[in-house]
Motif scaffolding. Structure first.
Motif, PDB file in Angstrom:
ATOM      1  N   GLU A  35       0.833  -1.203   0.000  1.00 34.75           N
ATOM      2  CA  GLU A  35       0.000   0.000   0.000  1.00 34.75           C
ATOM      3  C   GLU A  35       0.870   1.257   0.000  1.00 34.75           C
ATOM      4  OE1 GLU A  35      -3.697   2.282   0.390  1.00 34.75           O
ATOM      5  OE2 GLU A  35      -3.131   0.313  -0.382  1.00 34.75           O
ATOM      6  N   ALA A  36       1.918   1.258   0.811  1.00 36.24           N
ATOM      7  CA  ALA A  36       2.814   2.418   0.875  1.00 36.24           C
ATOM      8  C   ALA A  36       3.464   2.668  -0.477  1.00 36.24           C
ATOM      9  CB  ALA A  36       3.877   2.202   1.946  1.00 36.24           C
ATOM     10  N   ARG A  37       3.847   1.612  -1.151  1.00 36.88           N
ATOM     11  CA  ARG A  37       4.470   1.767  -2.472  1.00 36.88           C
ATOM     12  C   ARG A  37       3.457   2.307  -3.478  1.00 36.88           C
ATOM     13  NH1 ARG A  37       8.648  -3.279  -3.198  1.00 36.88           N
ATOM     14  NH2 ARG A  37       9.390  -1.970  -4.905  1.00 36.88           N
ATOM     15  N   GLU A  38       2.214   1.853  -3.392  1.00 39.78           N
ATOM     16  CA  GLU A  38       1.168   2.382  -4.281  1.00 39.78           C
ATOM     17  C   GLU A  38       0.942   3.864  -4.051  1.00 39.78           C
ATOM     18  OE1 GLU A  38      -2.579   0.528  -4.767  1.00 39.78           O
ATOM     19  OE2 GLU A  38      -1.750  -1.507  -4.839  1.00 39.78           O
ATOM     20  N   LEU A  39       1.122   4.317  -2.813  1.00 36.54           N
ATOM     21  CA  LEU A  39       0.954   5.733  -2.484  1.00 36.54           C
ATOM     22  C   LEU A  39       2.161   6.565  -2.905  1.00 36.54           C
ATOM     23  CD1 LEU A  39      -0.650   5.395   1.069  1.00 36.54           C
ATOM     24  CD2 LEU A  39      -1.784   6.178  -1.013  1.00 36.54           C
ATOM     25  N   GLY A  40       3.185   5.907  -3.442  1.00 37.75           N
ATOM     26  CA  GLY A  40       4.369   6.622  -3.909  1.00 37.75           C
ATOM     27  C   GLY A  40       5.398   6.901  -2.826  1.00 37.75           C
ATOM     28  N   LEU A  41       5.284   6.220  -1.704  1.00 35.28           N
ATOM     29  CA  LEU A  41       6.230   6.441  -0.617  1.00 35.28           C
ATOM     30  C   LEU A  41       7.499   5.624  -0.845  1.00 35.28           C
ATOM     31  CD1 LEU A  41       3.770   6.313   2.429  1.00 35.28           C
ATOM     32  CD2 LEU A  41       4.518   8.313   1.118  1.00 35.28           C
ATOM     33  N   ASP A  42       8.590   6.104  -0.284  1.00 37.51           N
ATOM     34  CA  ASP A  42       9.876   5.430  -0.413  1.00 37.51           C
ATOM     35  C   ASP A  42      10.185   4.531   0.779  1.00 37.51           C
ATOM     36  OD1 ASP A  42      10.483   6.709  -2.851  1.00 37.51           O
ATOM     37  OD2 ASP A  42      11.170   8.483  -1.763  1.00 37.51           O
ATOM     38  N   TYR A  43       9.473   4.717   1.860  1.00 44.22           N
ATOM     39  CA  TYR A  43       9.748   3.938   3.061  1.00 44.22           C
ATOM     40  C   TYR A  43       8.496   3.852   3.926  1.00 44.22           C
ATOM     41  CZ  TYR A  43      10.221   8.585   5.168  1.00 44.22           C
ATOM     42  OH  TYR A  43       9.993   9.872   5.584  1.00 44.22           O
TER      43      TYR A  43
END
Length: 199
Positions: free
Chosen positions: A4-12
């Motif tokens: 989910e974090a990666r889908e939101l464009g987060l790096d970590y």
């Protein structure tokens, strides 16, 4: 959560499950926490474009001690210290309790500093001026818990925190995947106090 974090464009992503005293949240004991740290380290060893930080939301016990010993805390990438019980203490006792926790060298940030649940539970009694001053002295970050039930620390205190040089961590308090998306709302919250929010 990582997906989910990666889908939101987060790096970590930081994972900080509750500690053992938060039995209502199935808090982790030392053994389960060690297993989780290993899982996170193994994940990071196989992934180059995303990183998970291993943390814990550690209960601040009634006397200000933390729910894990220092030899456990030092293994973590970050530690969130939070009050989850004995919320009826008077202001002096609660303030001293939280300050003692913040003075622990392994505490990274103070979680939801007033314990409020909007429209459900009033904040516990605590001297936020002293808490912010302690954060400035110890380098402890203060959480902006951007759950729609909390929004804690309240925006009206961020002027003082900003002026003291206290750093803010905007956290979703995500107990499930869907909760991760409230960071977008939380990132706009500090602007009400003239603070610069970077994600």
């Amino acid at each position: 959560m990582a997906g989910e974090a990666r889908e939101l464009g987060l790096d970590y992503l930081g994972i900080a499950d509750h500690s053992k005293s938060s039995f209502q949240a199935n808090g982790l004991d030392e053994k389960r926490l060690a297993e989780q740290i290993k899982l996170i380290r193994d994940y990071n060893a196989t992934t180059k474009d995303f990183h998970i930080f291993a943390g814990s939301e550690v209960d601040i016990l009634k006397d200000g001690r933390l729910d894990f010993a220092d030899d456990v805390l030092r293994r973590l990438d970050f530690v969130v210290a939070s009050v989850h019980n004995a919320m009826s203490q008077d202001e002096e006792a609660m303030t001293a309790r939280v300050i003692r926790a913040m003075e622990n060298e392994y505490v990274t940030m103070l979680g939801h500093p007033t314990g409020r649940l909007l429209l459900q539970r009033e904040p516990y009694k605590i001297n936020l001026e002293k808490i912010i001053d302690c954060a400035a002295r110890t380098g402890t970050w203060i959480e902006l818990n951007c759950s729609s039930m909390r929004m804690d620390l309240d925006w009206r205190w961020w002027h003082r925190a900003r002026d003291k040089g206290v750093k803010c961590s905007i956290n979703p308090d995500a107990h499930r995947i869907a909760h991760s998306r409230c960071c977008a709302t939380g990132s706009r919250w500090p602007a009400k106090a003239g603070c610069d929010a970077r994600m």
